[in-house]
Design a protein around this motif. Structure first.
Motif, PDB file in Angstrom:
ATOM      1  N   ILE A 125       0.818  -1.213   0.000  1.00 25.86           N
ATOM      2  CA  ILE A 125       0.000   0.000   0.000  1.00 25.86           C
ATOM      3  C   ILE A 125       0.854   1.265   0.000  1.00 25.86           C
ATOM      4  N   ASN A 126       2.118   1.128   0.405  1.00 25.46           N
ATOM      5  CA  ASN A 126       3.063   2.252   0.369  1.00 25.46           C
ATOM      6  C   ASN A 126       3.497   2.510  -1.070  1.00 25.46           C
ATOM      7  N   SER A 127       2.576   3.006  -1.882  1.00 25.31           N
ATOM      8  CA  SER A 127       2.818   3.223  -3.310  1.00 25.31           C
ATOM      9  C   SER A 127       1.831   4.265  -3.813  1.00 25.31           C
ATOM     10  N   SER A 128       2.141   4.845  -4.963  1.00 23.85           N
ATOM     11  CA  SER A 128       1.294   5.891  -5.516  1.00 23.85           C
ATOM     12  C   SER A 128       0.020   5.315  -6.131  1.00 23.85           C
ATOM     13  N   ALA A 129      -0.948   6.184  -6.352  1.00 23.19           N
ATOM     14  CA  ALA A 129      -2.192   5.770  -7.007  1.00 23.19           C
ATOM     15  C   ALA A 129      -1.911   5.238  -8.409  1.00 23.19           C
ATOM     16  N   ASP A 130      -0.961   5.841  -9.120  1.00 24.36           N
ATOM     17  CA  ASP A 130      -0.613   5.398 -10.472  1.00 24.36           C
ATOM     18  C   ASP A 130      -0.099   3.959 -10.473  1.00 24.36           C
ATOM     19  N   VAL A 131       0.665   3.602  -9.469  1.00 26.32           N
ATOM     20  CA  VAL A 131       1.186   2.233  -9.362  1.00 26.32           C
ATOM     21  C   VAL A 131       0.068   1.276  -8.944  1.00 26.32           C
ATOM     22  N   LYS A 132      -0.777   1.705  -8.019  1.00 32.79           N
ATOM     23  CA  LYS A 132      -1.906   0.863  -7.612  1.00 32.79           C
ATOM     24  C   LYS A 132      -2.812   0.547  -8.809  1.00 32.79           C
ATOM     25  N   ALA A 133      -2.889   1.490  -9.744  1.00 37.85           N
ATOM     26  CA  ALA A 133      -3.729   1.290 -10.926  1.00 37.85           C
ATOM     27  C   ALA A 133      -3.179   0.193 -11.839  1.00 37.85           C
ATOM     28  N   GLU A 134      -1.902  -0.140 -11.697  1.00 38.00           N
ATOM     29  CA  GLU A 134      -1.267  -1.204 -12.483  1.00 38.00           C
ATOM     30  C   GLU A 134      -1.221  -2.524 -11.715  1.00 38.00           C
ATOM     31  N   THR A 135      -1.940  -2.583 -10.598  1.00 36.20           N
ATOM     32  CA  THR A 135      -1.811  -3.667  -9.634  1.00 36.20           C
ATOM     33  C   THR A 135      -3.054  -4.547  -9.587  1.00 36.20           C
ATOM     34  N   ASP A 136      -2.853  -5.846  -9.380  1.00 38.59           N
ATOM     35  CA  ASP A 136      -3.991  -6.752  -9.211  1.00 38.59           C
ATOM     36  C   ASP A 136      -4.597  -6.623  -7.818  1.00 38.59           C
ATOM     37  N   ILE A 137      -3.739  -6.555  -6.808  1.00 42.71           N
ATOM     38  CA  ILE A 137      -4.225  -6.457  -5.425  1.00 42.71           C
ATOM     39  C   ILE A 137      -3.161  -5.788  -4.567  1.00 42.71           C
ATOM     40  N   CYS A 138      -3.598  -4.930  -3.658  1.00 42.75           N
ATOM     41  CA  CYS A 138      -2.685  -4.288  -2.720  1.00 42.75           C
ATOM     42  C   CYS A 138      -2.595  -5.108  -1.434  1.00 42.75           C
ATOM     43  N   CYS A 139      -1.642  -4.732  -0.586  1.00 48.12           N
ATOM     44  CA  CYS A 139      -1.538  -5.351   0.728  1.00 48.12           C
ATOM     45  C   CYS A 139      -0.893  -4.361   1.677  1.00 48.12           C
TER      46      CYS A 139
ATOM     47  N   ALA B 119      -8.083   6.451 -10.385  1.00 46.77           N
ATOM     48  CA  ALA B 119      -8.782   6.062  -9.159  1.00 46.77           C
ATOM     49  C   ALA B 119      -9.621   4.802  -9.362  1.00 46.77           C
ATOM     50  N   ASP B 120     -10.297   4.706 -10.492  1.00 48.43           N
ATOM     51  CA  ASP B 120     -11.160   3.547 -10.754  1.00 48.43           C
ATOM     52  C   ASP B 120     -10.361   2.249 -10.799  1.00 48.43           C
ATOM     53  N   LYS B 121      -9.184   2.303 -11.443  1.00 47.15           N
ATOM     54  CA  LYS B 121      -8.337   1.105 -11.514  1.00 47.15           C
ATOM     55  C   LYS B 121      -7.713   0.788 -10.155  1.00 47.15           C
ATOM     56  N   ALA B 122      -7.220   1.830  -9.487  1.00 46.02           N
ATOM     57  CA  ALA B 122      -6.564   1.627  -8.194  1.00 46.02           C
ATOM     58  C   ALA B 122      -7.549   1.122  -7.145  1.00 46.02           C
ATOM     59  N   ARG B 123      -8.798   1.577  -7.240  1.00 45.97           N
ATOM     60  CA  ARG B 123      -9.812   1.171  -6.259  1.00 45.97           C
ATOM     61  C   ARG B 123     -10.010  -0.343  -6.255  1.00 45.97           C
ATOM     62  N   LEU B 124      -9.951  -0.955  -7.418  1.00 49.78           N
ATOM     63  CA  LEU B 124     -10.115  -2.407  -7.502  1.00 49.78           C
ATOM     64  C   LEU B 124      -9.045  -3.130  -6.686  1.00 49.78           C
ATOM     65  N   SER B 125      -7.804  -2.651  -6.785  1.00 48.11           N
ATOM     66  CA  SER B 125      -6.712  -3.318  -6.064  1.00 48.11           C
ATOM     67  C   SER B 125      -6.861  -3.142  -4.556  1.00 48.11           C
ATOM     68  N   LEU B 126      -7.366  -1.990  -4.128  1.00 52.31           N
ATOM     69  CA  LEU B 126      -7.571  -1.762  -2.697  1.00 52.31           C
ATOM     70  C   LEU B 126      -8.785  -2.531  -2.174  1.00 52.31           C
ATOM     71  N   GLU B 127      -9.865  -2.536  -2.936  1.00 50.85           N
ATOM     72  CA  GLU B 127     -11.068  -3.263  -2.510  1.00 50.85           C
ATOM     73  C   GLU B 127     -10.803  -4.768  -2.429  1.00 50.85           C
ATOM     74  N   ARG B 128     -10.010  -5.290  -3.350  1.00 50.54           N
ATOM     75  CA  ARG B 128      -9.656  -6.718  -3.278  1.00 50.54           C
ATOM     76  C   ARG B 128      -8.874  -7.000  -1.992  1.00 50.54           C
ATOM     77  N   MET B 129      -7.991  -6.076  -1.631  1.00 46.22           N
ATOM     78  CA  MET B 129      -7.236  -6.245  -0.385  1.00 46.22           C
ATOM     79  C   MET B 129      -8.173  -6.299   0.818  1.00 46.22           C
ATOM     80  N   LEU B 130      -9.158  -5.399   0.850  1.00 49.32           N
ATOM     81  CA  LEU B 130     -10.059  -5.341   1.997  1.00 49.32           C
ATOM     82  C   LEU B 130     -10.939  -6.588   2.129  1.00 49.32           C
ATOM     83  N   LEU B 131     -11.064  -7.356   1.040  1.00 50.11           N
ATOM     84  CA  LEU B 131     -11.886  -8.572   1.057  1.00 50.11           C
ATOM     85  C   LEU B 131     -11.113  -9.796   1.571  1.00 50.11           C
ATOM     86  N   VAL B 132      -9.789  -9.703   1.613  1.00 46.05           N
ATOM     87  CA  VAL B 132      -8.983 -10.843   2.056  1.00 46.05           C
ATOM     88  C   VAL B 132      -9.128 -11.010   3.573  1.00 46.05           C
ATOM     89  N   LYS B 133      -9.509 -12.196   3.989  1.00 46.87           N
ATOM     90  CA  LYS B 133      -9.714 -12.479   5.424  1.00 46.87           C
ATOM     91  C   LYS B 133      -8.567 -13.325   5.970  1.00 46.87           C
TER      92      LYS B 133
END
Length: 312
Positions: free
Chosen positions: A123-137, A298-312
């Protein structure tokens, strides 16, 4: 003279806290503070936490305004998860050198070389990088996230030290970016040995952003939240702490009967410490600086963050 200066500082802080309470009510605002912030900010925060907890709070809050006391990428994450809210940062100069060590062009080139790999980005990354990402952590859930993705190959960025730690807890092949946290990477084996000689009864707890040879010496390895929980619940009374010194505030709140020694005097993030109480108040008075993220990013980056929040 020193006592007078401290008295004046305390009076100024009382006035600032009163003004802040008034502004929060007027703006329907919430204050989120990372554990690495100055004590004076953590004292007034509605929520203190690591990147993961604060990302959750940003996504869930009913407030109209979020004042994010951390570094720039954290404010971006809040804006991405809460796009219709106003997100303020006390000082937009509070950046993150590690986040700057990876860029979307370089990441796209690496993805082209490894087309079957999933991209897991800290998660210590820019929005532009998150937009190129499958999932954040975050450091708190990095192992779970890596093990949750499909396939046998993972591109990991940007922190090589955390990546090395995760690699010890997964069967997946990891292609690790060569970034690092300037603050955590300063801690050396020599520092730990010297502190253990001074405090032989203390346990050593460490963040996995530290160098692998330092992490190997630890009695406990974990995220900031993990370290806080371990120290709070442990029967031990003395600890050598291998993470940023802002965590001292929460450690002392949780365990006033215990003693904490930071493993090095250099475990201070200058970017986190750019923020102060006066700047928090000014941000709410002026409603600046605001965080803005382009819609497509933001739309692309949001997917990577939302996927992270779903991981249990």
């Amino acid at each position: 003279m020193e006592a007078l200066a401290l008295e004046r500082k305390a009076e100024q802080n009382r006035e600032l806290r009163e003004r802040l309470a008034q502004l929060k009510k007027e703006r329907n605002a919430i204050i989120l503070a990372h554990y690495y912030q100055r004590d004076e900010i953590q004292e007034v925060a509605d929520f203190r936490g690591d990147s993961f907890l604060l990302a959750q709070k940003a996504a869930q809050t009913d407030a109209d305004v979020i004042v994010f006391c951390g570094v720039h990428f954290m404010g971006e994450s809040a804006k991405i998860l809460a796009p219709h809210k106003t997100v303020l940062v006390p000082d937009e100069r509070a950046g993150c050198p590690m986040a700057d060590m990876v860029n979307p062009i370089g990441l796209r080139e690496l993805k082209a070389k490894h087309p079957n790999a999933k991209v897991v980005t800290y998660i210590n990354s820019s929005a532009d990088v998150k937009a190129e990402t499958d999932i954040c952590c975050t450091s708190a859930n990095a192992v779970k996230v890596v093990n949750s993705v499909e396939g046998d190959e993972v591109i990991w960025c940007p922190d090589k030290n955390l990546g090395h730690y995760v690699q010890q807890h997964t069967d997946k092949k990891m292609i690790i970016w060569e970034g690092y946290c300037n603050t955590h990477d300063m801690l050396t084996v020599k520092d730990v040995y010297e502190m253990r000689a001074k405090h032989p009864n203390a346990q050593f707890v460490v963040h996995p952003e530290c160098r692998p040879e330092v992490v190997e010496l630890a009695d406990f390895v974990g995220s900031t939240t993990g370290i806080l929980k371990y120290c709070r619940e442990s029967s031990h009374k003395e600890f050598i702490v291998g993470t940023e010194d802002g965590t001292g505030y929460q450690l002392r709140v949780d365990s006033p009967d215990k003693t904490f020694h930071f493993a090095s005097k250099f475990l201070v993030c200058p970017n986190m410490k750019v923020n102060n109480l006066k700047k928090v108040v000014k941000a709410l008075e002026t409603m600046q600086p605001q965080i803005h993220v382009p819609q497509d990013v933001a739309d692309k980056a949001r997917l990577s963050l939302e996927r992270m929040l779903l991981v249990k």
